[in-house]
Write a protein that holds these residues in place. Structure first.
Motif, PDB file in Angstrom:
ATOM      1  N   PHE A 128      45.234  -9.763  -3.967  1.00  0.00           N
ATOM      2  CA  PHE A 128      44.327  -9.853  -2.819  1.00  0.00           C
ATOM      3  C   PHE A 128      44.295 -11.267  -2.228  1.00  0.00           C
ATOM      4  CE2 PHE A 128      42.758  -6.047  -4.925  1.00  0.00           C
ATOM      5  CZ  PHE A 128      42.475  -5.215  -3.874  1.00  0.00           C
ATOM      6  N   GLY A 164      36.154  -6.282   6.631  1.00  0.00           N
ATOM      7  CA  GLY A 164      37.258  -5.871   7.486  1.00  0.00           C
ATOM      8  C   GLY A 164      38.453  -6.807   7.419  1.00  0.00           C
ATOM      9  N   ILE A 165      38.788  -7.307   6.213  1.00  0.00           N
ATOM     10  CA  ILE A 165      39.939  -8.198   6.112  1.00  0.00           C
ATOM     11  C   ILE A 165      41.104  -7.502   5.403  1.00  0.00           C
ATOM     12  CG2 ILE A 165      38.829 -10.450   6.238  1.00  0.00           C
ATOM     13  CD1 ILE A 165      38.435 -10.389   3.244  1.00  0.00           C
ATOM     14  N   THR A 177      28.474  -8.080   0.255  1.00  0.00           N
ATOM     15  CA  THR A 177      29.653  -7.774  -0.553  1.00  0.00           C
ATOM     16  C   THR A 177      29.438  -8.221  -2.006  1.00  0.00           C
ATOM     17  OG1 THR A 177      31.019  -8.204   1.385  1.00  0.00           O
ATOM     18  CG2 THR A 177      32.134  -8.115  -0.741  1.00  0.00           C
ATOM     19  N   THR A 216      41.718 -15.603   3.954  1.00  0.00           N
ATOM     20  CA  THR A 216      40.926 -15.355   5.165  1.00  0.00           C
ATOM     21  C   THR A 216      39.479 -15.799   4.945  1.00  0.00           C
ATOM     22  OG1 THR A 216      42.263 -13.360   5.362  1.00  0.00           O
ATOM     23  CG2 THR A 216      40.448 -13.628   6.936  1.00  0.00           C
ATOM     24  N   THR A 245      37.351  -6.008   1.516  1.00  0.00           N
ATOM     25  CA  THR A 245      38.268  -5.487   2.523  1.00  0.00           C
ATOM     26  C   THR A 245      37.545  -4.543   3.464  1.00  0.00           C
ATOM     27  OG1 THR A 245      39.882  -5.485   0.732  1.00  0.00           O
ATOM     28  CG2 THR A 245      40.554  -4.437   2.793  1.00  0.00           C
ATOM     29  N   TRP A 246      36.678  -3.756   2.897  1.00  0.00           N
ATOM     30  CA  TRP A 246      35.998  -2.718   3.658  1.00  0.00           C
ATOM     31  C   TRP A 246      34.854  -3.325   4.497  1.00  0.00           C
ATOM     32  CZ3 TRP A 246      31.215   0.071   2.132  1.00  0.00           C
ATOM     33  CH2 TRP A 246      30.976   1.197   2.947  1.00  0.00           C
ATOM     34  N   PHE A 255      37.120  -7.027  -4.321  1.00  0.00           N
ATOM     35  CA  PHE A 255      38.087  -7.173  -3.241  1.00  0.00           C
ATOM     36  C   PHE A 255      38.158  -5.928  -2.375  1.00  0.00           C
ATOM     37  CE2 PHE A 255      39.845 -10.453  -6.200  1.00  0.00           C
ATOM     38  CZ  PHE A 255      39.502 -11.528  -5.407  1.00  0.00           C
ATOM     39  N   ASN A 256      38.010  -4.768  -3.003  1.00  0.00           N
ATOM     40  CA  ASN A 256      38.027  -3.549  -2.188  1.00  0.00           C
ATOM     41  C   ASN A 256      36.806  -3.492  -1.277  1.00  0.00           C
ATOM     42  OD1 ASN A 256      40.426  -1.932  -2.748  1.00  0.00           O
ATOM     43  ND2 ASN A 256      39.716  -2.061  -4.858  1.00  0.00           N
ATOM     44  N   ASN A 292      45.599 -12.603   0.246  1.00  0.00           N
ATOM     45  CA  ASN A 292      45.423 -12.720   1.699  1.00  0.00           C
ATOM     46  C   ASN A 292      43.943 -12.669   2.080  1.00  0.00           C
ATOM     47  OD1 ASN A 292      48.127 -12.975   2.115  1.00  0.00           O
ATOM     48  ND2 ASN A 292      48.440 -10.739   2.242  1.00  0.00           N
ATOM     49  N   SER A 293      43.209 -11.749   1.465  1.00  0.00           N
ATOM     50  CA  SER A 293      41.772 -11.676   1.727  1.00  0.00           C
ATOM     51  C   SER A 293      41.128 -13.018   1.408  1.00  0.00           C
ATOM     52  CB  SER A 293      41.094 -10.614   0.858  1.00  0.00           C
ATOM     53  OG  SER A 293      41.874  -9.447   0.827  1.00  0.00           O
TER      54      SER A 293
END
Lengths: 443, 443
Positions: free
Chosen positions: B299, B442-443, B383, B305, B438-439, B434-435, B301-302
């Motif tokens: 993860f 929105g990354i 989150t 970001t 992402t949700w 991380f999930n 990349n997340s």
């Protein structure tokens, strides 16, 4: 025990049930009764022979004891209570609600009522709350023959007759003598000549943990309890001490896992008490872990430059925590068993320092090879591995110092266990990590 | 004990020293002797009265026992050994090097040599290795008077005379009778009529942990040990069982802290054995934690970001680990004390689920407020806090299931403690984190 009590009751085969229960030990019968509803509980309990009933009653949970106490008539309850050993009766009364205690005290003779009230006042976990009053007392002028006669005459309802206590006219304890010595001595020997005057005794307010230590150290079966004027007021027997040992161990296990100690059985504890037992430490530790997050925040620029550094944070944190937990557990246990003292602190630190180097080096080497094989730069592998080595050494030293310091401050060393050590070591690991990274990777 | 033995020896004040030592218990004298070099050890030991010497010898460390064994003459050593209880002698021989064992066996009579060899062969931690042979045996035809006569005649060197064992002509155990019952019964009663035939016994190969359970459950002082043909071969006494209880607890503490169990005292253990005790689990857990790193890598990349996500990783990992450790400790302890069974698994999970929601919600709420106050976006706070809630619930459930499963698989539940639970919960926490990120982000 595979006895289907309900079948017997439904078929009204009470004799059959009696025969099935007869060979069982009281604790096994109590386990069977635990499953019964109040009506059947009373039916089966009333079926038991008087001698067995008291033992079974002692082993029942407070819930079932309460049911029986409320359903039994005054006279019937009185008879059950009379058969109990005094310390078991006190244990039972301590757990009962006020209405049951009232019901019992109402029917007790004046002298007994006073004694019960006195015993209920001893602090929990003190010698007073552990002791029983059923012991054999002798006078030192007695011959062995007289003494044995006295044992025979008064011994039936004593909790133990294997140690007899020699007291003077003011009930002050002068000596102890084992039944073994009485039985083995010639009949005309004078008790005062063969009694042991080098005996160990404790005061009513002594803490149960100390008492357990004394039993273990001297391999005792029983221990006399005296009041401030050295008068013998009770004895403590090994069976109750074995329970204390397990209770103290349970307390240590709980403290070492960041739980508030509780004596209640897990299955009997509700969701709210269980949550209360856990939330305080979780909150404290969560807030502490926030500082660790703050360290990462401070070094976020390094992390954005070399994002790979992030991948190794869990491994460093976990390994540091585990290494510290190993050491603190050994030290806490050593202190609890009296095998370690605060004065050993320097030899412990020196030992842990060397163990840390050895273990840390193996882990670091293994780790270095793995990271290089995975394709990361050697400089990253070196940063992670050196951090790991330093973390393990620090973890070992902190894991050994903190419990010893706690002991020195008269705190319970058990709180300096895995959870706190982990939190501290995590922070140190990350500080080391980012500083090394800045230096080695030049970021 | 503040007795300066060396001063007494230097001033050759041997009588003074004898007087100072006389009132002490054997274990206290042994502690003093522990500090002496071999020459002074021998001087002081030879000063002790014969009855005391055996008790002191038993309480010495193997190191000092070995010194005494090598320095004493054959005859002198023989006399020490003769005074020891049989089980203490076996414990001592088990720790001695081959030359000492040889020296002792050489001078032992044929029958005793055979018996010693047989006892040395019992598996460690079995009933056979715990038992002693010094017990009183009776025949059921005896009257109480004869029986007491027999106790008096043979009892002097028995480890306990408080429980006597009734055997038939083939030495098969038929019943037990306490000295209490013998002393309290009329002289002409027949032993067979009042002996207890509902007795509990164990086989020579029974594990010591089971034996400790039996003692605790039935409040025993001693327990007979029989061989495959139901012949009585020895007895186990409560003082040795108390040591077993502490030993088993130590073993659990060690396993729960990712240590290979060791019975040796910390201070007596060298750096290499200590490192060996720790390295295997540290390696295994380190490798497992690598997977957690792999999750972050996946993860990355997340993370690049929203770098702020990294700051909360330590807090999530630590809190998850602590929450899991709390539960697993309660379950492991409940299983060890026989208060929990595998059949309770569903009620345990349901309870932990509710505790997890309660505790997790409080922690999450607290955390949410803190993160928002610190100036992070509400989406990040949400989150982190939702992850925290889910992590705590998962930790509680995993912490309760794994020890129960281990028990079901006949493994020791103690290995399913903090270290393993933490590693598993860490991975689950990060996957959730991380999930969710992402949700929600929105990354």
């Amino acid at each position: 025990m595979e006895i289907n009590v309900l079948d017997y009751i439904q078929n009204r085969n009470f004799n059959g049930l009696k025969q099935r229960l007869a060979p069982l030990q009281p604790v096994d019968i109590a386990e069977i009764l635990e499953e019964l509803d109040s009506r059947n509980l009373l039916i089966v309990f009333r079926m038991l022979p008087k001698e067995t009933a008291a033992g079974v009653f002692t082993h029942l949970s407070s819930k079932q004891q309460e049911v029986l106490s409320l359903l039994s008539g005054d006279e019937e309850l009185r008879q059950i209570i009379d058969e109990l050993f005094f310390d078991d009766m006190i244990d039972y009364l301590e757990e009962m609600p006020a209405n049951v205690v009232k019901k019992i005290l109402k029917n007790a003779p004046e002298a007994e009522r006073k004694l019960i009230n006195q015993f209920l006042k001893y602090p929990e976990d003190s010698a007073g709350s552990l002791m029983t009053i059923e012991f054999v007392d002798l006078k030192k002028q007695m011959t062995v023959k007289d003494a044995l006669e006295h044992v025979r005459y008064t011994g039936t309802n004593k909790e133990t007759i294997y140690t007899c206590y020699v007291i003077d006219q003011f009930r002050r304890l002068e000596g102890i003598i084992s039944l073994k010595d009485l039985v083995l001595a010639p009949a005309n020997t004078i008790v005062g000549d063969i009694m042991d005057t080098n005996f160990i005794s404790v005061h009513t307010h002594e803490d149960q943990e100390e008492i357990a230590e004394t039993f273990k150290r001297y391999d005792l079966l029983s221990l006399p309890v005296v009041d401030m004027e050295s008068r013998l007021v009770g004895i403590i027997t090994i069976d109750d001490v074995v329970d204390v040992i397990e209770q103290e161990n349970t307390e240590d296990f709980q403290k070492m896992a960041a739980l508030q100690p509780s004596e209640e059985d897990y299955l009997d504890t509700g969701v709210f008490p269980l949550a209360r037992q856990r939330i305080i430490w979780l909150l404290v530790l969560m807030i502490s872990a926030t500082f660790t997050g703050g360290i990462i925040q401070k070094f976020q620029n390094s992390l954005q430059t070399v994002v790979a550094l992030t991948f190794f944070i869990p491994m460093l944190m976990d390994t540091g925590g585990n290494a510290g937990a190993q050491t603190s557990t050994l030290i806490i246990r050593g202190l609890a068993l009296g095998k370690l003292e605060i004065r050993n602190i320097f030899s412990v630190i020196w030992k842990e320092f060397r163990v840390g180097i050895l273990v840390g080096a193996i882990l670091a080497l293994f780790n270095f090879v793995r990271i290089v094989i995975q394709g990361f730069p050697v400089s990253v592998a070196a940063t992670v591995s050196i951090t790991l080595l330093i973390t393990v050494i620090l973890a070992k030293i902190i894991g050994s110092i903190l419990p010893l310091i706690a002991k020195g401050l008269k705190l319970d060393p058990a709180i300096m266990a895995s959870p706190i050590i982990t939190t501290i070591v995590d922070a140190l690991a990350l500080i080391t990590y980012f500083n090394l990274a800045t230096w080695i990777l030049g970021i």
